[in-house]
Write a protein that holds these residues in place. Structure first.
Motif, PDB file in Angstrom:
ATOM      1  N   ARG A  10       0.838  -1.206   0.000  1.00  0.00           N
ATOM      2  CA  ARG A  10       0.000   0.000   0.000  1.00  0.00           C
ATOM      3  C   ARG A  10       0.872   1.255   0.000  1.00  0.00           C
ATOM      4  N   VAL A  13       2.426   1.637  -3.504  1.00  0.00           N
ATOM      5  CA  VAL A  13       1.479   2.122  -4.512  1.00  0.00           C
ATOM      6  C   VAL A  13       1.246   3.619  -4.334  1.00  0.00           C
ATOM      7  N   ASP A 139      -5.116   4.501  -9.039  1.00  0.00           N
ATOM      8  CA  ASP A 139      -4.378   3.301  -9.434  1.00  0.00           C
ATOM      9  C   ASP A 139      -3.062   3.606 -10.141  1.00  0.00           C
ATOM     10  N   LEU A 142      -0.189   1.161  -9.246  1.00  0.00           N
ATOM     11  CA  LEU A 142      -0.447  -0.283  -9.192  1.00  0.00           C
ATOM     12  C   LEU A 142       0.428  -1.074 -10.163  1.00  0.00           C
ATOM     13  N   GLU A 143       0.486  -0.633 -11.415  1.00  0.00           N
ATOM     14  CA  GLU A 143       1.226  -1.399 -12.417  1.00  0.00           C
ATOM     15  C   GLU A 143       2.721  -1.408 -12.129  1.00  0.00           C
ATOM     16  N   TYR A 188      -3.091  -7.535  -4.773  1.00  0.00           N
ATOM     17  CA  TYR A 188      -3.423  -6.710  -5.943  1.00  0.00           C
ATOM     18  C   TYR A 188      -4.933  -6.641  -6.157  1.00  0.00           C
ATOM     19  N   LEU A 191      -6.676  -4.468  -3.568  1.00  0.00           N
ATOM     20  CA  LEU A 191      -6.514  -3.041  -3.831  1.00  0.00           C
ATOM     21  C   LEU A 191      -7.394  -2.598  -5.000  1.00  0.00           C
ATOM     22  N   CYS A 192      -7.485  -3.436  -6.032  1.00  0.00           N
ATOM     23  CA  CYS A 192      -8.353  -3.113  -7.170  1.00  0.00           C
ATOM     24  C   CYS A 192      -9.809  -3.009  -6.728  1.00  0.00           C
TER      25      CYS A 192
END
Length: 218
Positions: A10, A13, A139, A142-143, A188, A191-192
């Motif tokens: 977290r 991100v 987001d 995230l990637e 992941y 979080l999404c």
């Protein structure tokens, strides 16, 4: 304190989404087990630098001090009781922040109760209060943090694959093959889902505001 990989992700991100360069600092390495924690994080897929330090060592970590020497702005954040203020004192080279003990249950006390901005070694150092939770709002990071999932997702059959129940999901196949850690995927997806729920809440709030505005106009 035990390492919470989900919480660390977290933080990462949030940092990556804010266009900053995160560094993980494992403090209290003199207590043992720090190398194992670092190896576990690296094996999990975390790629940012990981430094092992000890607040008992009067000499500050060279690479951390070099960040300040480069004129960078460094923010120190984390849970209570992990030694943030002691680390800041080491980097500054003076006792500028009060430090506190950890309770017998292993939880930290809030010694720092407000943000502190310090000029040190040619850079800017920011100490923050201990955080109990970290809320992500977008987001953008995230990637970058979940790079292996993002890479596998490009091979999914559907461009909008959620990596849950869709057929021919390359991400799920990668977990079966052992290329993606199942716990990483769970983190992941959580979080999404959190971001999706947040978007729904914001949309509903905006709709309610429009309804109120329209009602006043009528």
């Amino acid at each position: 304190q035990e390492i919470d990989e989900h919480l660390i992700e977290r933080y990462l991100v949030t940092a990556e989404g804010g266009n900053t360069s995160p560094i993980i600092v494992i403090n209290k390495s003199d207590l043992g087990g720090a190398e194992e924690v670092r190896d576990k994080l690296e094996q999990r897929g975390i790629r940012c630098p990981i430094y092992l330090v000890s607040a008992k060592n009067e000499k500050p970590h060279r690479q951390l001090v070099e960040l300040l020497n480069q004129g960078s702005t460094v923010a120190v954040t984390g849970s209570s009781g992990v030694g943030k203020s002691t680390l800041v004192n080491q980097m500054v080279g003076d006792v500028v922040l009060a430090t506190g003990a950890v309770t017998s249950e292993g939880s930290g006390r809030h010694t720092t109760v407000r943000r502190e901005l310090l000029l040190a070694q040619g850079g800017v150092l920011i100490d923050t209060p201990g955080l109990r939770e970290v809320q992500i709002w977008e987001d953008l990071g995230l990637e970058t943090v979940f790079h292996e999932i993002a890479a596998a997702a490009t091979k999914c059959k559907f461009a909008d694959c959620t990596h849950r129940d869709e057929p021919d999901c390359a991400v799920k196949q990668a977990t079966t093959d052992g290329d993606i850690d199942l716990n990483r995927l769970a983190s992941y997806l959580a979080l999404c889902q959190e971001l999706s729920d947040l978007t729904d809440e914001i949309d509903e709030y905006q709709r309610s505001q429009r309804r109120r505005r329209d009602a006043r106009q009528n």
